[in-house]
Design a protein around this motif. Structure first.
Motif, short mmCIF file in Angstrom:
data_model
loop_
_atom_site.label_atom_id
_atom_site.label_comp_id
_atom_site.label_asym_id
_atom_site.label_seq_id
_atom_site.Cartn_x
_atom_site.Cartn_y
_atom_site.Cartn_z
N VAL A 1 -4.72 -9.76 -19.54
CA VAL A 1 -5.67 -8.08 -19.34
C VAL A 1 -4.48 -6.66 -18.73
O VAL A 1 -3.83 -7.07 -17.35
N ASN A 2 -4.16 -5.79 -18.91
CA ASN A 2 -3.42 -4.83 -17.91
C ASN A 2 -4.41 -3.97 -17.05
O ASN A 2 -5.21 -4.19 -16.90
N GLU A 3 -3.49 -5.37 -15.64
CA GLU A 3 -4.57 -4.30 -13.94
C GLU A 3 -3.67 -3.18 -14.03
O GLU A 3 -3.22 -2.51 -13.53
N SER A 4 -4.81 -2.74 -13.28
CA SER A 4 -4.43 -1.88 -12.39
C SER A 4 -3.73 -1.88 -11.00
O SER A 4 -3.85 -2.81 -10.71
N PRO A 5 -2.17 -0.77 -11.22
CA PRO A 5 -2.21 -0.82 -10.21
C PRO A 5 -2.18 -0.72 -8.64
O PRO A 5 -3.31 -0.45 -8.93
N TYR A 6 -1.92 -1.82 -7.45
CA TYR A 6 -2.70 -1.25 -6.96
C TYR A 6 -1.69 -1.00 -5.27
O TYR A 6 -0.39 -1.28 -5.06
N PHE A 7 -1.78 -0.10 -4.32
CA PHE A 7 -0.78 0.05 -3.21
C PHE A 7 -0.90 -1.52 -2.31
O PHE A 7 -1.92 -0.91 -1.89
N VAL A 8 -0.03 -0.91 -1.21
CA VAL A 8 0.12 -2.26 -0.60
C VAL A 8 1.20 -0.83 0.79
O VAL A 8 1.95 -0.95 1.06
N PRO A 9 0.23 -1.18 1.96
CA PRO A 9 -0.65 -1.28 2.66
C PRO A 9 -1.53 -0.25 1.21
O PRO A 9 -1.07 0.66 1.62
N ASN A 10 -3.27 -0.75 1.71
CA ASN A 10 -4.10 0.74 1.49
C ASN A 10 -5.14 -0.15 2.29
O ASN A 10 -6.12 -1.10 2.06
N PRO A 11 -5.38 0.95 3.19
CA PRO A 11 -4.87 2.22 3.42
C PRO A 11 -3.47 2.09 4.52
O PRO A 11 -3.74 1.17 4.92
N LYS A 12 -2.51 2.76 4.38
CA LYS A 12 -1.54 3.77 5.29
C LYS A 12 -1.66 3.89 6.35
O LYS A 12 -1.92 5.07 5.73
N LEU A 13 -1.05 3.49 7.52
CA LEU A 13 -1.15 4.36 8.61
C LEU A 13 -0.08 4.83 9.20
O LEU A 13 0.60 4.17 8.92
N VAL A 14 0.14 6.19 9.22
CA VAL A 14 1.49 6.57 9.46
C VAL A 14 1.53 7.76 11.26
O VAL A 14 0.22 8.33 11.02
N ARG A 15 1.84 7.55 11.65
CA ARG A 15 1.43 8.32 13.15
C ARG A 15 2.38 9.45 13.33
O ARG A 15 3.97 8.95 13.27
N GLN A 16 1.95 10.84 13.80
CA GLN A 16 3.22 11.83 12.95
C GLN A 16 2.96 12.99 14.47
O GLN A 16 1.77 13.09 14.52
N GLU A 17 3.67 13.23 14.97
CA GLU A 17 2.96 15.31 16.11
C GLU A 17 3.26 15.57 15.42
O GLU A 17 3.50 16.33 13.85
N GLU A 18 1.56 16.79 15.32
CA GLU A 18 1.77 17.44 14.94
C GLU A 18 2.94 18.71 14.35
O GLU A 18 3.42 18.52 15.90
#
Length: 908
Positions: free
Chosen positions: A492-509
């Protein structure tokens, strides 16, 4: 019979022996060698008993000789779990069991409780031959001479006063009656004239009149047939007196025994007996016991019963599947082949016959024994097919994919029929389970863990079926108790999935708009479906800072990232994106992008609070302030506090001292500062690199204070100004006060209107119209009332509508109809006008259809009561007003002054 027992001296025995010979009595010696020996009389005692033994059943009596009557003997058994010996020497069975064909042996012991001396004897029980017909069961009685007989006095022959022959009378005698039984006489009847009588139950006590005696001859007779089942014996007392009633002999007891006759049939305790036997039972298995009773003497042949089976239904597999012990009524199996699946129940007709089963002379009766063959697990469950098939869409759980059907010949809905399914292979990861349908006994193969088509496209399970209870001994599971289950997985058609989930990004404001933040892509698990690439979209972005490329999933900023934003919690900003495919049906999956914002020193510290109060003198005048910075360490505290150089009055009047990293204290530098409001600028610098500073204005209210440091110069504080909250509170109070005043004014006006509208209805004494007197009422006056009688002269001048609001009517007011043409009285005063006016009004009222009937009470109005004036009925009206003298009206008081002026005042 003379019974000779062991005594201490032989001469006593010889004397007794000669005595017995003199009376020609048979002699029975209980001592074999004329010497007494304590113990068992034999080493081995044999007895024949029935094959079926029941718990509590007496088996035999053991003989034990005790030469000393004072000995206390305790009996025991070597097999206490099977046999018990009572204190009287009777051996009882402790439990129910079947004797084997070989003799059963055990040891009976006797122990002296005082000396602990012990004697033993072996007992051998031999089962009687099965179905021995009328063989009699014998239990030997062994007499225990517990006490030696000691005769210390010489023997005497007691004088016999009465000669009484024994009396035995058969029941159900046919007569004739009265039937003579025996003659009672005394030795003194030769010299005296005696009278005989009998007393007791059956004579002069209930039941009376059964036995009578001839008072002269002493002949005792019975008057009617006797019934042993009602009374087995009669105890009478015979009396002999002379003609004067004096007793010449002591009363003597007479016992009349009723001899039993076979006049009662056996009766079963139950007409239908129910028993059970497991299928496959071996021959000799105990089934049940039937019991019948006979009212005849159980110690005679009339009451000795024998049982037998008359018929068996059905007769398969053998017409003699069961037999019955003819004495005890125990039913046992005698043939093998009991199979519940073929025959579930047998019906036996049991016959009980007395006279020890004599078919010629015995009486019989029958009962029914219903024997139910109970089920045992002798039939294993068998699958109806060797292979079962099923299919399941991938990623589905709690789905039944196959029904496994089995057959079991055992009784339905019993542990021997209920099936349990066990997987023996093909499911190493435990993705399936098999439940049992309690109604159909089918096995329901159910998916309990998601299955991925891309990993496993098919499962082949091996399943075994068992019952809740083990199979009977000797029965094995056939190959039909095992089957295979082939399960196909559907893609059956399955849902796509994000890798990784959740994804963490560190960024200066402070990242500027249009900057590339990261790439957030998903994967499509459907490797075997022809689909185009995934499409990306934004699902949740609270601050609207981001956007994502729909093709490659590149995330860029659309606004400056600010860590101090209200949408950032614990330095973390969350955004959700959606990945969609073009399958059938289309599926989508979500992924969360977590941006951890690193702090930069982009915020200057501020003073808190913004307003403060202090005293106009040095003591006490300290103000505590706090520095607040939205940034976090190391871009926040510790802070530096200082006052600006300009204007010069700031440093001249004030001083500031830091007391901690975040707190400082502002106080007056001079001794006195006039009360008022002052703006004090404060320069606060944080510890960031580079530093960030700001000048914050602190509004300080200086006032006169008491010794506690509380402001007392209220006028100046008020003149200095009020806060926004105080002004709003004052305005609300003024508005509420105005509303209350307005509501009070409206209420007062409405109250005045209601008072005017109800003026005529509230107080009848104050209503002018309510003071019209009834013309048909005599007596009464108006001494206590002050009326305006001009209303009687000109009633048409009164405007009812002017004084009575619309909708208010009196209770005695006429209904609203078309008004008739009543006469209108002239306003000019004339003595005859009143009479004419009344007559014309009367005629108009008679012709008015809306007026009350002529005989009703017309109430024009009520003028009150209590007047001392006379009745107006004494007034006479004439056709000529000039001939009437009205001067006497002046004598009636002030109430009639107006009337006197109108008619008695002369021409004017």
């Amino acid at each position: 019979m003379c019974q000779l027992e062991c005594f201490s001296g032989e001469w006593v025995l010889r004397v007794l022996h000669k005595f017995c010979l003199a009376f020609q009595a048979p002699i029975k010696a209980t001592c074999e060698d004329m010497s007494c020996k304590t113990g068992f009389p034999e080493d081995v005692h044999s007895a024949v008993v029935s094959r079926s033994i029941h718990g509590g059943q007496p088996l035999l009596n053991v003989r034990f000789r005790s030469c000393d009557g004072n000995k206390k003997i305790h009996f025991g058994s070597s097999e206490p779990e099977d046999f018990r010996v009572g204190e009287d020497g009777v051996v009882y069975a402790e439990r129910s069991f079947q004797l084997s064909a070989e003799p059963t042996e055990f040891v009976v012991s006797a122990q002296d409780k005082e000396t602990q001396e012990e004697w033993q004897m072996k007992v051998k029980l031999t089962p009687e031959p099965a179905f021995a017909g009328n063989s009699e069961k014998k239990i030997e009685d062994i007499v225990f001479p517990w006490q030696q007989y000691k005769h210390s006095s010489p023997l005497k022959r007691q004088k016999r006063d009465w000669v009484i022959p024994p009396i035995n009378l058969p029941e159900n005698s046919r007569g004739p009656f009265p039937q003579e039984l025996v003659r009672i006489r005394s030795d003194r009847d030769k010299s005296l004239s005696l009278r005989y009588s009998v007393t007791g139950p059956g004579a002069d006590q209930p039941p009376t009149g059964i036995f009578i005696i001839n008072p002269i001859s002493g002949q005792l007779s019975v008057t009617k047939p006797l019934d042993r089942e009602q009374i087995a014996s009669f105890h009478l007392r015979a009396h002999a007196v002379d003609v004067n009633g004096n007793q010449v002999e002591n009363p003597i007891d007479i016992v009349i025994n009723v001899i039993d006759m076979n006049d009662n049939r056996p009766e079963f305790l139950h007409q239908v007996w129910n028993g059970t036997v497991p299928e496959g039972s071996k021959p000799g298995t105990y089934v049940m016991t039937v019991t019948a009773i006979d009212a005849d003497d159980p110690n005679a042949q009339n009451g000795m019963l024998r049982y037998r089976i008359l018929s068996q239904a059905p007769s398969s597999p053998s017409p003699n599947m069961f037999t019955i012990n003819n004495e005890t009524g125990d039913i046992i199996t005698v043939a093998a082949g009991l199979d519940r699946e073929k025959v579930q129940q047998y019906t036996l007709i049991i016959q009980a016959t007395d006279m020890e089963g004599n078919p010629t002379y015995g009486l019989s009766n029958t009962a029914t024994a219903v024997i139910t063959v109970t089920d045992v697990n002798d039939n294993p469950p068998e699958f109806t097919a060797m292979t079962f098939y099923g299919e399941v869409p991938e990623n589905r759980v709690d789905v039944i994919v196959a029904n496994l059907t089995v057959t079991d010949k055992d009784q339905p809905h019993t542990p021997a029929w209920n099936a349990m399914y066990r997987m023996t292979g093909g499911d190493p990861t435990g993705r399936f389970t098999i439940l049992t349908d309690p109604n159909s006994n089918d096995g329901l193969v159910t998916v309990v863990k998601p299955i991925d088509f891309e990993t496993n496209r098919m499962f082949v399970l091996t399943v075994a079926a068992e019952n809740q209870v083990p199979l009977a001994k000797g029965i094995q599971h056939p190959p039909q108790s095992t089957a295979t289950v082939s399960i196909t997985v559907i893609d059956v058609n399955e849902s796509p999935y994000f890798v990784p989930n959740p994804k963490l990004v560190r960024q200066e404001e402070g990242l500027l708009a249009g900057s590339v933040l990261t790439t957030f892509t998903a994967q499509d698990p459907d490797r075997y479906m022809q689909q185009t690439s995934l499409r990306y979209s934004k699902l949740s972005d609270p601050a609207n800072w981001l956007k994502i490329d729909p093709i490659n999933g590149q995330v860029t900023t659309t606004a400056v990232l600010d860590r101090e934003s209200i949408y950032v919690q614990n330095n973390m900003y969350n955004a959700t994106f959606l990945a969609s495919d073009n399958g059938i049906p289309p599926m989508s999956g979500t992924g969360t992008l977590q941006i951890y914002l690193l702090d930069i020193n982009d915020n200057a510290p501020q003073v808190n609070p913004k307003e403060a109060t202090t005293c106009e003198t040095l003591q006490p005048n300290a103000i505590n302030i706090t520095a607040v910075d939205p940034d976090i360490d190391p871009n926040a505290g510790p802070f530096a506090f200082e006052l600006p150089d300009t204007p010069a009055s700031i440093k001249r009047n004030w001083t500031i001292v830091r007391i901690s990293g975040d707190h400082a204290q502002l106080s007056l530098r001079i001794r006195f500062l006039e009360a008022g409001i002052y703006d004090v600028p404060i320069v606060i610098t944080d510890s960031g690199n580079p530093h960030a500073s700001s000048t914050s204005v602190l509004k300080v209210k200086v006032c006169q204070c008491d010794i506690n440091g509380d402001c007392t110069d209220v006028d100046r504080i008020v003149g200095a100004g009020l806060g926004t909250g105080a002004i709003i509170a004052i305005l609300l109070c003024i508005i509420i006060l105005l509303i209350l005043v307005l509501m009070f004014v409206v209420w007062m006006k409405r109250r005045d209107k209601e008072r005017q509208a109800k003026q005529l209805l509230i107080d009848p004494e104050d209503d002018v119209r309510d003071n019209i007197l009834k013309y048909d009422e005599e007596g009464g006056g108006e001494e206590d009332q002050d009326y305006d009688l001009s209303q009687l002269q000109q009633p048409d001048t009164v405007e009812p509508d002017a004084i009575k609001p619309v909708g208010i009517r009196r209770l005695d007011e006429r209904p609203i109809h078309a008004e008739p043409q009543y006469p209108v009285r002239s306003a000019a005063p004339h003595p005859g006008d009143i009479g004419d006016f009344i007559n014309e009004g009367l005629k108009a009222a008679d012709n008015d259809p809306t007026a009350p009937p002529y005989d009703s009470l017309l109430v024009f109005d009520y003028e009150g009561s209590g007047s001392t004036a006379g009745s107006l009925s004494s007034l006479n009206s004439s056709s000529s007003g000039g001939e009437q003298d009205y001067d006497y009206l002046n004598d009636w008081g002030p109430r009639f002054k107006k009337l006197a002026d109108m008619y008695g005042g002369g021409d004017d």
